[in-house]
Design a protein around this motif. Structure first.
Motif, PDB file in Angstrom:
ATOM      1  N   VAL A   1       0.884  -1.172   0.000  1.00 54.13           N
ATOM      2  CA  VAL A   1       0.000   0.000   0.000  1.00 54.13           C
ATOM      3  C   VAL A   1       0.915   1.214   0.000  1.00 54.13           C
ATOM      4  O   VAL A   1       1.753   1.359   0.900  1.00 54.13           O
ATOM      5  CB  VAL A   1      -0.939   0.003   1.222  1.00 54.13           C
ATOM      6  N   ASP A   2       0.767   2.070  -0.993  1.00 51.45           N
ATOM      7  CA  ASP A   2       1.788   3.084  -1.268  1.00 51.45           C
ATOM      8  C   ASP A   2       1.204   4.500  -1.233  1.00 51.45           C
ATOM      9  O   ASP A   2       0.626   4.967  -2.206  1.00 51.45           O
ATOM     10  CB  ASP A   2       2.415   2.796  -2.636  1.00 51.45           C
ATOM     11  N   ASP A   3       1.323   5.153  -0.067  1.00 50.18           N
ATOM     12  CA  ASP A   3       0.898   6.552   0.085  1.00 50.18           C
ATOM     13  C   ASP A   3      -0.564   6.728  -0.333  1.00 50.18           C
ATOM     14  O   ASP A   3      -0.907   7.610  -1.112  1.00 50.18           O
ATOM     15  CB  ASP A   3       1.809   7.469  -0.731  1.00 50.18           C
ATOM     16  N   LEU A   4      -1.420   5.896   0.221  1.00 49.77           N
ATOM     17  CA  LEU A   4      -2.831   5.840  -0.175  1.00 49.77           C
ATOM     18  C   LEU A   4      -3.666   6.846   0.607  1.00 49.77           C
ATOM     19  O   LEU A   4      -3.583   6.911   1.832  1.00 49.77           O
ATOM     20  CB  LEU A   4      -3.368   4.430   0.060  1.00 49.77           C
ATOM     21  N   THR A   5      -4.487   7.606  -0.106  1.00 42.58           N
ATOM     22  CA  THR A   5      -5.378   8.586   0.516  1.00 42.58           C
ATOM     23  C   THR A   5      -6.757   8.515  -0.139  1.00 42.58           C
ATOM     24  O   THR A   5      -6.862   8.572  -1.358  1.00 42.58           O
ATOM     25  CB  THR A   5      -4.826  10.013   0.368  1.00 42.58           C
ATOM     26  N   PHE A   6      -7.792   8.363   0.684  1.00 37.85           N
ATOM     27  CA  PHE A   6      -9.167   8.431   0.175  1.00 37.85           C
ATOM     28  C   PHE A   6     -10.109   8.625   1.356  1.00 37.85           C
ATOM     29  O   PHE A   6      -9.719   8.490   2.517  1.00 37.85           O
ATOM     30  CB  PHE A   6      -9.547   7.186  -0.638  1.00 37.85           C
ATOM     31  N   ALA A   7     -11.356   8.927   1.057  1.00 37.03           N
ATOM     32  CA  ALA A   7     -12.366   9.141   2.100  1.00 37.03           C
ATOM     33  C   ALA A   7     -13.678   8.507   1.658  1.00 37.03           C
ATOM     34  O   ALA A   7     -13.942   8.353   0.460  1.00 37.03           O
ATOM     35  CB  ALA A   7     -12.557  10.628   2.367  1.00 37.03           C
ATOM     36  N   VAL A   8     -14.497   8.133   2.634  1.00 34.85           N
ATOM     37  CA  VAL A   8     -15.802   7.517   2.374  1.00 34.85           C
ATOM     38  C   VAL A   8     -16.853   8.297   3.146  1.00 34.85           C
ATOM     39  O   VAL A   8     -16.709   8.523   4.358  1.00 34.85           O
ATOM     40  CB  VAL A   8     -15.824   6.033   2.807  1.00 34.85           C
ATOM     41  N   ASP A   9     -17.905   8.706   2.463  1.00 33.37           N
ATOM     42  CA  ASP A   9     -18.985   9.440   3.109  1.00 33.37           C
ATOM     43  C   ASP A   9     -19.949   8.483   3.803  1.00 33.37           C
ATOM     44  O   ASP A   9     -20.058   7.304   3.439  1.00 33.37           O
ATOM     45  CB  ASP A   9     -19.751  10.276   2.081  1.00 33.37           C
ATOM     46  N   GLU A  10     -20.658   9.009   4.790  1.00 31.67           N
ATOM     47  CA  GLU A  10     -21.635   8.197   5.507  1.00 31.67           C
ATOM     48  C   GLU A  10     -22.730   7.718   4.553  1.00 31.67           C
ATOM     49  O   GLU A  10     -23.265   8.488   3.748  1.00 31.67           O
ATOM     50  CB  GLU A  10     -22.248   9.001   6.656  1.00 31.67           C
ATOM     51  N   GLY A  11     -23.051   6.432   4.622  1.00 36.88           N
ATOM     52  CA  GLY A  11     -24.091   5.860   3.766  1.00 36.88           C
ATOM     53  C   GLY A  11     -23.625   5.501   2.368  1.00 36.88           C
ATOM     54  O   GLY A  11     -24.420   5.034   1.554  1.00 36.88           O
ATOM     55  N   GLU A  12     -22.344   5.688   2.097  1.00 36.02           N
ATOM     56  CA  GLU A  12     -21.810   5.435   0.756  1.00 36.02           C
ATOM     57  C   GLU A  12     -21.284   4.009   0.647  1.00 36.02           C
ATOM     58  O   GLU A  12     -20.789   3.439   1.605  1.00 36.02           O
ATOM     59  CB  GLU A  12     -20.681   6.423   0.463  1.00 36.02           C
ATOM     60  N   ILE A  13     -21.405   3.437  -0.558  1.00 32.33           N
ATOM     61  CA  ILE A  13     -20.765   2.158  -0.868  1.00 32.33           C
ATOM     62  C   ILE A  13     -19.602   2.455  -1.805  1.00 32.33           C
ATOM     63  O   ILE A  13     -19.787   2.934  -2.924  1.00 32.33           O
ATOM     64  CB  ILE A  13     -21.740   1.174  -1.540  1.00 32.33           C
ATOM     65  N   LEU A  14     -18.388   2.193  -1.331  1.00 30.11           N
ATOM     66  CA  LEU A  14     -17.182   2.403  -2.127  1.00 30.11           C
ATOM     67  C   LEU A  14     -16.597   1.048  -2.494  1.00 30.11           C
ATOM     68  O   LEU A  14     -16.398   0.195  -1.626  1.00 30.11           O
ATOM     69  CB  LEU A  14     -16.143   3.208  -1.348  1.00 30.11           C
ATOM     70  N   ALA A  15     -16.319   0.836  -3.769  1.00 38.14           N
ATOM     71  CA  ALA A  15     -15.672  -0.401  -4.220  1.00 38.14           C
ATOM     72  C   ALA A  15     -14.195  -0.143  -4.454  1.00 38.14           C
ATOM     73  O   ALA A  15     -13.826   0.822  -5.128  1.00 38.14           O
ATOM     74  CB  ALA A  15     -16.326  -0.906  -5.501  1.00 38.14           C
ATOM     75  N   LEU A  16     -13.355  -0.997  -3.874  1.00 39.66           N
ATOM     76  CA  LEU A  16     -11.931  -1.004  -4.181  1.00 39.66           C
ATOM     77  C   LEU A  16     -11.729  -2.087  -5.222  1.00 39.66           C
ATOM     78  O   LEU A  16     -11.811  -3.286  -4.928  1.00 39.66           O
ATOM     79  CB  LEU A  16     -11.104  -1.292  -2.929  1.00 39.66           C
ATOM     80  N   LEU A  17     -11.486  -1.685  -6.448  1.00 39.90           N
ATOM     81  CA  LEU A  17     -11.435  -2.602  -7.587  1.00 39.90           C
ATOM     82  C   LEU A  17     -10.018  -2.701  -8.125  1.00 39.90           C
ATOM     83  O   LEU A  17      -9.374  -1.678  -8.388  1.00 39.90           O
ATOM     84  CB  LEU A  17     -12.373  -2.097  -8.694  1.00 39.90           C
ATOM     85  N   GLY A  18      -9.545  -3.935  -8.296  1.00 35.40           N
ATOM     86  CA  GLY A  18      -8.216  -4.108  -8.857  1.00 35.40           C
ATOM     87  C   GLY A  18      -7.881  -5.572  -9.023  1.00 35.40           C
ATOM     88  O   GLY A  18      -8.578  -6.445  -8.501  1.00 35.40           O
ATOM     89  N   PRO A  19      -6.807  -5.884  -9.739  1.00 37.56           N
ATOM     90  CA  PRO A  19      -6.414  -7.278  -9.950  1.00 37.56           C
ATOM     91  C   PRO A  19      -5.840  -7.890  -8.686  1.00 37.56           C
ATOM     92  O   PRO A  19      -5.517  -7.187  -7.719  1.00 37.56           O
ATOM     93  CB  PRO A  19      -5.350  -7.167 -11.048  1.00 37.56           C
ATOM     94  N   SER A  20      -5.692  -9.209  -8.691  1.00 38.65           N
ATOM     95  CA  SER A  20      -5.084  -9.902  -7.554  1.00 38.65           C
ATOM     96  C   SER A  20      -3.677  -9.367  -7.312  1.00 38.65           C
ATOM     97  O   SER A  20      -2.918  -9.144  -8.255  1.00 38.65           O
ATOM     98  CB  SER A  20      -5.028 -11.403  -7.825  1.00 38.65           C
ATOM     99  N   GLY A  21      -3.342  -9.158  -6.030  1.00 39.67           N
ATOM    100  CA  GLY A  21      -2.008  -8.701  -5.667  1.00 39.67           C
ATOM    101  C   GLY A  21      -1.792  -7.207  -5.741  1.00 39.67           C
ATOM    102  O   GLY A  21      -0.671  -6.739  -5.527  1.00 39.67           O
ATOM    103  N   CYS A  22      -2.853  -6.434  -5.965  1.00 42.40           N
ATOM    104  CA  CYS A  22      -2.683  -4.974  -6.092  1.00 42.40           C
ATOM    105  C   CYS A  22      -2.717  -4.266  -4.743  1.00 42.40           C
ATOM    106  O   CYS A  22      -2.458  -3.066  -4.669  1.00 42.40           O
ATOM    107  CB  CYS A  22      -3.746  -4.385  -7.018  1.00 42.40           C
ATOM    108  N   GLY A  23      -3.075  -4.978  -3.660  1.00 43.19           N
ATOM    109  CA  GLY A  23      -3.070  -4.379  -2.326  1.00 43.19           C
ATOM    110  C   GLY A  23      -4.431  -4.105  -1.734  1.00 43.19           C
ATOM    111  O   GLY A  23      -4.533  -3.635  -0.595  1.00 43.19           O
ATOM    112  N   LYS A  24      -5.503  -4.427  -2.453  1.00 43.65           N
ATOM    113  CA  LYS A  24      -6.831  -4.034  -1.972  1.00 43.65           C
ATOM    114  C   LYS A  24      -7.264  -4.760  -0.690  1.00 43.65           C
ATOM    115  O   LYS A  24      -7.861  -4.146   0.196  1.00 43.65           O
ATOM    116  CB  LYS A  24      -7.880  -4.210  -3.080  1.00 43.65           C
ATOM    117  N   THR A  25      -6.951  -6.050  -0.564  1.00 43.50           N
ATOM    118  CA  THR A  25      -7.303  -6.762   0.670  1.00 43.50           C
ATOM    119  C   THR A  25      -6.468  -6.271   1.842  1.00 43.50           C
ATOM    120  O   THR A  25      -6.959  -6.182   2.980  1.00 43.50           O
ATOM    121  CB  THR A  25      -7.136  -8.278   0.481  1.00 43.50           C
TER     122      THR A  25
END
Length: 347
Positions: free
Chosen positions: A22-46
Motif C-alpha cells: 500500500v503506497d501513500d494511499l489517501t481516500f475518504a468515504v462518506d456516511e451511507g456510501e458504498i465504495l468499491a476497491l477494484l483491482g487485480p489480484s495482488g494490487c493491495g486491496k485486501t
C-alpha cells in the motif's frame, strides 16, 4: 458533512526493503456510501481492508473513523473496538451453530430482550425469517452470505468491510445476491467498502469506484466516470474492452487511423486515445475504397461485436442487433462519442 472514514498517506510493506503493498494511499468515504476497491489480484486491496479493520498495522499514515484516529503513529485501536464490521470471503460461519446463534454471536453483552429484537429485525431485513434453526450446511451459498451480513449488521458497526463477498457464488446467484445486499445496505444507510476484482460487480453495486493498481489509486469516481472517462491506460483496459489509438491531437480533435475524431478534452501533439467498442459504429462503404474490412462477427442476441481491420490494426465495434455486416465487407468506422485522452503516467 465530514467523511465517516478517512485514510491519509497510508503505507504498508511486508519486508523492510521490499516494495510498498500500500503506497501513500489517501481516500475518504462518506456516511451511507458504498465504495468499491477494484483491482487485480495482488494490487493491495485486501491489505487496505485489513488495515482499516485493524488486523494489520500500517507502517505510515493515519486512518480516521468519525473524526477519531484509529490507526497512526503511536495509535492502534484493536479491531473489536473500532466499530468496523468485516464480512469474509468464505463467510466464516460457525458450522455447529444455527442461523439464530450465528447472528447472535456478537451480541453476548446485549440484554436478552434487546438481542431478540435485533435478531428479528436483521433476519426480516435479509429474508432469513423461517431459517433461524437451520445450520450453515443446510443453506444455499446466497443464504450463507446473508447470514454473514446479518451477523455483522446485528452489531451496528459504523462501517462494513466486504472482502470479495460474492466470489464463491455461481454467476446467476452472484448477480441476484449482490443486488439484494446493495438494497439492504441502502435501506439501513450503512457505510460499506467492497473489495473485488470483478469489474461488473464493482460498477453495479458501488456509488463510487476506486481503481487500485500497485497499492495506489489510479482513479476514483462514479461507475460512469471511471468507465466512460478513464484517466489512464490501466483503468481504460481493466474496466472492459477498449480500442487504443496512437493519434495526433489538434486542440479538440485528433487525427486517428479511423479519421478525425472529437476529443473529450483539449490536447496537443502525440496522444493515446481510448474508445469503447460501443462508442464506434459501422457504415457500408459502397465504393469499396477504404482500408477498413470486417474480419469477424460475433452475434450476442441484443448486440453484435465486429472485429474490423484498418490499415493493419484491429478494432472492436459493438452495435445493436440487427446489423447486416459480415466478414469481408468493406466498411467505414466512425466514432459516436468523443475519444478519451489518456494521461501519461510513469511508475
Amino acid at each position: 458533512m465530514p467523511p465517516i472514514l478517512e485514510v491519509r498517506s497510508l503505507v504498508k510493506r511486508f519486508s523492510p526493503h521490499g516494495p510498498a503493498v500500500v503506497d501513500d494511499l489517501t481516500f475518504a468515504v462518506d456516511e451511507g456510501e458504498i465504495l468499491a476497491l477494484l483491482g487485480p489480484s495482488g494490487c493491495g486491496k485486501t491489505t487496505i481492508l485489513r488495515l482499516i479493520a485493524g488486523l494489520t498495522r500500517p507502517d505510515a499514515g493515519e486512518i480516521f473513523l468519525k473524526g477519531k484516529v484509529i490507526a497512526g503513529p503511536g495509535t492502534h485501536v484493536p479491531p473489536e473496538r473500532r466499530g468496523v464490521g468485516l464480512v469474509f470471503q468464505d463467510y466464516a460461519l460457525f458450522p455447529h451453530l444455527t442461523v439464530e446463534e450465528n447472528i447472535a454471536f456478537g451480541l453476548q453483552s446485549v440484554p436478552s430482550t434487546e438481542r431478540t429484537e435485533i435478531h428479528r429485525r436483521v433476519t426480516h431485513l435479509l429474508g432469513l425469517t423461517g431459517y433461524e434453526k437451520r445450520r450453515p450446511h443446510q443453506l444455499s451459498g446466497g443464504q450463507q452470505q446473508r447470514v454473514a451480513l446479518a451477523r455483522t449488521l446485528a452489531t451496528s458497526p459504523d462501517v462494513i468491510l466486504l472482502d470479495e463477498p460474492f466470489s464463491n457464488l455461481d454467476a446467476l446467484l452472484r448477480q441476484t445476491t449482490r443486488q439484494e445486499i446493495r438494497d439492504v445496505l441502502k435501506k439501513t444507510g450503512m457505510t460499506a467498502i467492497l473489495v473485488t476484482h470483478d469489474q461488473e460487480e464493482a460498477l453495479s453495486i458501488a456509488d463510487r469506484v476506486a481503481v487500485i493498481w500497485n497499492g495506489q489509486i489510479e482513479q476514483v469516481g462514479t461507475p460512469e466516470q471511471v468507465y466512460f472517462e478513464p484517466r489512464t491506460l490501466f483503468v481504460s483496459q481493466f474496466l472492459g474492452r477498449t480500442n487504443l489509438m496512437l493519434s495526433f491531437a489538434r486542440g479538440t480533435v485528433a487525427d486517428t487511423p479511423i479519421g478525425e475524431v472529437v476529443l473529450n478534452r483539449p490536447a496537443q501533439g502525440n496522444v493515446l486515445l481510448s474508445l469503447r467498442p460501443e462508442h464506434l459504429a459501422l457504415e457500408h462503404d459502397r465504393v469499396g475504397t477504404t482500408d477498413a474490412v470486417v474480419l469477424e462477427r460475433e452475434f450476442k442476441g441484443h448486440d453484435i461485436t465486429f472485429k474490423v481491420q484498418v490499415t493493419g490494426s484491429e478494432y472492436l465495434v459493438h452495435m445493436p442487433s440487427p446489423a447486416d455486416y459480415k466478414p469481408g465487407d468493406h466498411v467505414t468506422i466512425r466514432a459516436t462519442e468523443p475519444a478519451v485522452v489518456l494521461e501519461k503516467r510513469t511508475r
